[in-house]
Design a protein around this motif. Structure first.
Motif, PDB file in Angstrom:
ATOM      1  N   LEU A 129       0.862  -1.185   0.000  1.00 63.27           N
ATOM      2  CA  LEU A 129       0.000   0.000   0.000  1.00 63.27           C
ATOM      3  C   LEU A 129       0.894   1.229   0.000  1.00 63.27           C
ATOM      4  CD1 LEU A 129      -3.221   0.654   2.022  1.00 63.27           C
ATOM      5  CD2 LEU A 129      -1.397   2.377   2.039  1.00 63.27           C
ATOM      6  N   ILE A 130       0.585   2.170  -0.883  1.00 64.32           N
ATOM      7  CA  ILE A 130       1.323   3.431  -0.944  1.00 64.32           C
ATOM      8  C   ILE A 130       0.351   4.599  -0.829  1.00 64.32           C
ATOM      9  CG2 ILE A 130       3.180   2.437  -2.333  1.00 64.32           C
ATOM     10  CD1 ILE A 130       1.989   3.879  -4.768  1.00 64.32           C
ATOM     11  N   THR A 131       0.899   5.788  -0.521  1.00 63.42           N
ATOM     12  CA  THR A 131       0.058   6.966  -0.300  1.00 63.42           C
ATOM     13  C   THR A 131       0.498   8.098  -1.218  1.00 63.42           C
ATOM     14  OG1 THR A 131       1.508   7.671   1.511  1.00 63.42           O
ATOM     15  CG2 THR A 131      -0.406   6.331   2.098  1.00 63.42           C
ATOM     16  N   PRO A 132       0.036   8.110  -2.480  1.00 59.87           N
ATOM     17  CA  PRO A 132       0.450   9.155  -3.428  1.00 59.87           C
ATOM     18  C   PRO A 132      -0.022  10.545  -2.977  1.00 59.87           C
ATOM     19  CG  PRO A 132      -0.690   7.317  -4.510  1.00 59.87           C
ATOM     20  CD  PRO A 132      -0.899   7.153  -3.043  1.00 59.87           C
ATOM     21  N   PRO A 133       0.739  11.610  -3.334  1.00 58.82           N
ATOM     22  CA  PRO A 133       2.007  11.557  -4.070  1.00 58.82           C
ATOM     23  C   PRO A 133       3.138  11.098  -3.157  1.00 58.82           C
ATOM     24  CG  PRO A 133       1.515  13.818  -3.440  1.00 58.82           C
ATOM     25  CD  PRO A 133       0.330  12.991  -3.028  1.00 58.82           C
ATOM     26  N   THR A 134       3.989  10.212  -3.678  1.00 56.06           N
ATOM     27  CA  THR A 134       5.040   9.639  -2.866  1.00 56.06           C
ATOM     28  C   THR A 134       6.206   9.211  -3.734  1.00 56.06           C
ATOM     29  OG1 THR A 134       5.425   8.110  -1.033  1.00 56.06           O
ATOM     30  CG2 THR A 134       4.179   7.256  -2.907  1.00 56.06           C
ATOM     31  N   TYR A 135       7.220   8.655  -3.119  1.00 55.86           N
ATOM     32  CA  TYR A 135       8.439   8.252  -3.827  1.00 55.86           C
ATOM     33  C   TYR A 135       8.125   7.163  -4.845  1.00 55.86           C
ATOM     34  CZ  TYR A 135      13.321   6.677  -4.332  1.00 55.86           C
ATOM     35  OH  TYR A 135      14.558   6.330  -4.815  1.00 55.86           O
ATOM     36  N   GLY A 136       8.605   7.339  -6.079  1.00 56.54           N
ATOM     37  CA  GLY A 136       8.223   6.457  -7.169  1.00 56.54           C
ATOM     38  C   GLY A 136       8.800   5.060  -7.123  1.00 56.54           C
ATOM     39  N   MET A 137       9.885   4.840  -6.348  1.00 48.69           N
ATOM     40  CA  MET A 137      10.516   3.524  -6.358  1.00 48.69           C
ATOM     41  C   MET A 137       9.684   2.451  -5.672  1.00 48.69           C
ATOM     42  SD  MET A 137      13.177   3.207  -8.182  1.00 48.69           S
ATOM     43  CE  MET A 137      13.777   1.625  -7.583  1.00 48.69           C
ATOM     44  N   TYR A 138       8.733   2.835  -4.820  1.00 49.18           N
ATOM     45  CA  TYR A 138       7.865   1.816  -4.230  1.00 49.18           C
ATOM     46  C   TYR A 138       7.098   1.081  -5.336  1.00 49.18           C
ATOM     47  CZ  TYR A 138       8.519   5.124  -0.332  1.00 49.18           C
ATOM     48  OH  TYR A 138       9.049   5.993   0.598  1.00 49.18           O
ATOM     49  N   SER A 139       6.545   1.854  -6.252  1.00 50.29           N
ATOM     50  CA  SER A 139       5.781   1.262  -7.350  1.00 50.29           C
ATOM     51  C   SER A 139       6.683   0.515  -8.325  1.00 50.29           C
ATOM     52  CB  SER A 139       5.001   2.353  -8.099  1.00 50.29           C
ATOM     53  OG  SER A 139       4.018   2.929  -7.274  1.00 50.29           O
ATOM     54  N   VAL A 140       7.867   1.071  -8.602  1.00 51.24           N
ATOM     55  CA  VAL A 140       8.800   0.409  -9.524  1.00 51.24           C
ATOM     56  C   VAL A 140       9.208  -0.951  -8.972  1.00 51.24           C
ATOM     57  CG1 VAL A 140      11.113   0.526 -10.533  1.00 51.24           C
ATOM     58  CG2 VAL A 140       9.648   2.559 -10.540  1.00 51.24           C
ATOM     59  N   GLY A 384      -2.274  16.292  -6.395  1.00 53.99           N
ATOM     60  CA  GLY A 384      -2.176  17.455  -5.531  1.00 53.99           C
ATOM     61  C   GLY A 384      -1.061  18.415  -5.862  1.00 53.99           C
ATOM     62  N   CYS A 385      -0.349  18.171  -6.963  1.00 58.47           N
ATOM     63  CA  CYS A 385       0.813  18.999  -7.315  1.00 58.47           C
ATOM     64  C   CYS A 385       0.660  19.676  -8.674  1.00 58.47           C
ATOM     65  CB  CYS A 385       2.081  18.146  -7.313  1.00 58.47           C
ATOM     66  SG  CYS A 385       2.464  17.376  -5.724  1.00 58.47           S
ATOM     67  N   LEU A 386      -0.537  19.957  -9.087  1.00 57.82           N
ATOM     68  CA  LEU A 386      -0.775  20.577 -10.392  1.00 57.82           C
ATOM     69  C   LEU A 386       0.026  21.874 -10.523  1.00 57.82           C
ATOM     70  CD1 LEU A 386      -2.533  20.351 -13.011  1.00 57.82           C
ATOM     71  CD2 LEU A 386      -4.144  21.918 -11.881  1.00 57.82           C
ATOM     72  N   GLY A 387       0.727  22.002 -11.638  1.00 60.20           N
ATOM     73  CA  GLY A 387       1.493  23.208 -11.913  1.00 60.20           C
ATOM     74  C   GLY A 387       2.771  23.350 -11.117  1.00 60.20           C
ATOM     75  N   CYS A 388       3.204  22.296 -10.459  1.00 59.93           N
ATOM     76  CA  CYS A 388       4.316  22.417  -9.508  1.00 59.93           C
ATOM     77  C   CYS A 388       5.660  21.980 -10.080  1.00 59.93           C
ATOM     78  CB  CYS A 388       4.032  21.585  -8.258  1.00 59.93           C
ATOM     79  SG  CYS A 388       2.762  22.292  -7.184  1.00 59.93           S
TER      80      CYS A 388
END
Length: 413
Positions: A129-140, A384-388
């Protein structure tokens, strides 16, 4: 079944609902680890590991970068230690843990993440289980290991920069509880604190709630790559002695400034540390890496690290104030908790609507990198990071240059 190499008195008893042998994959529990030559003897005439007794093959007159010249005297023809207990001892002392049995070393935090998934989560049938937005390596790592992913997004509402247990980018504890109750195949919950890319701390109260959830039988991993840039009391390492279902991952890449040596850390109950040790590659930490890490963990070096962190935190404030002065040009208020060595800032529509603008942010990101020589990271596609964009806290000179170039660019884009 027992955990090979773990003394009986070190078997976990807390929390009562947690049984590590039900979390670890049966084939891993049954694994007899590869026993390497240096596990037995490391002194004397060493004729046991098929090493090259004549030394390394780099000639004395070779054209070598002066920066690496010193590494040639490190017995590079010999395999490194498989355990590196002196490093672990210094880490345990630094993080307030009883001893080396609470510390595991990996090739960066990424090896720790991958190894945890491999030992806990069965391919094809179980999940993280992950909680986006978060570090991408969990999914990789999950995808590489054929492991399912359940996503419970962080709290995406609230004012930019709002903190606290219910603020923007906080963990939705009740929704995580619902998810693990509904799906017993979830074996690991990954929490990033301070978050990447959010820069927001996860409260220890939220971590405790999940650790004490009797319906959840798996492990909670708190990834603390940036923890030294936040308040010292915020680290979940303080909970490791209390909860056997917790693993805290850290690194020397960020606050210690040693990204190139690739040294990651897991802090956990000795039962989980023993499982990771049994499963890792025999000599995963190289001699050059270990030599530099040992020096970096001396008292004087840790003091220097803390001084650098203090400087970067001060510069982070300078960066945030500088970005605020650019608000009339369409720079929004930094989002997240700003508890790491970076900030995340939205770029707004030029028409004054106040809405984040992904297209404008992309243009700013690419122009800064390709024409103005300043590289930041576009994060506008994260929840949650639109335009960031994410901006690492550089030196005072680098931040001054960024702000000057950004101001000129915003007047034209």
């Amino acid at each position: 079944m027992t955990i090979l190499g773990l003394a009986p008195e070190l078997y976990p008893t807390k929390p009562a609902h947690f049984d590590i042998e039900r979390v670890i994959r049966p084939n891993i529990l049954a694994l007899h680890p590869y026993r390497c030559a240096r596990d037995d003897y490391d002194e004397g005439i060493l004729l046991d590991a098929n090493e090259n007794a004549l030394g390394h093959s780099i000639p004395p007159d070779a054209d070598i970068d002066p920066e690496i010249q010193g590494t040639l005297g490190l017995n590079l023809h010999r395999y490194p230690s498989p355990s590196h207990d002196p490093i672990k001892s210094r880490i345990a002392e630094l993080r307030g843990l009883p001893g080396t049995e609470y510390v595991f070393l990996g090739v960066g935090s990424d090896e720790v993440i991958d190894l945890l998934i491999r030992v806990c989560v069965a391919p094809g049938t179980e999940k993280i289980l992950i909680t986006p937005p978060t570090y991408g390596m969990y999914s990789v790592c999950a995808q590489v290991n054929d492991v399912g992913i359940v996503k419970v997004p962080l709290e995406l509402s609230g004012d930019a920069g709002e903190g606290g247990e219910q603020g923007r980018f906080s963990v939705k504890v009740d929704e995580v509880k619902q998810a693990v109750r509904a799906d017993p195949s979830i074996k690991i919950i990954f929490l990033c604190s301070p978050g990447n890319p959010t820069g927001t701390l996860i409260s220890l109260k939220s971590v405790r709630e999940l650790l004490e959830l009797e319906d959840y039988k798996g492990i909670i991993v708190v990834d603390e790559a940036y923890i030294d840039f936040a308040d010292e009391s915020a680290s979940a390492a303080s909970l490791v002695k209390e909860y056997a279902n917790l693993c805290v991952s850290q690194t020397l890449s960020k606050s210690f400034g040693l990204a190139a040596i690739r040294l990651g850390i897991a802090l956990a109950h000795p039962s989980l540390i023993q499982i990771l040790t049994n499963t890792k590659a025999p000599y995963n930490i190289s001699t050059p890496t270990a030599s530099l890490a040992l020096v970096a963990l001396t008292s004087a070096a840790v003091t220097h690290m803390q001084k650098n962190v203090s400087t970067l935190v001060s510069t982070r404030g300078t960066l945030l104030r500088g970005l605020e002065t650019l608000a009339p040009l369409g720079v929004g208020k930094a989002i997240g908790g700003n508890d790491a060595n970076f900030v995340v800032v939205p770029f707004l529509e030029k028409n004054g609507s106040g809405k984040p603008d992904n297209a404008r942010a992309q243009t700013i990101y690419k122009t800064l990198a390709e024409k103005l020589g300043v590289v930041v990271r576009f994060r506008g596609n994260e929840p949650g990071c639109l335009g960031c964009v994410r901006i690492t806290v550089g030196s005072e000179e680098e931040i001054s240059a960024l702000l000057k170039k950004l101001e000129g660019l915003l007047k034209t884009v």
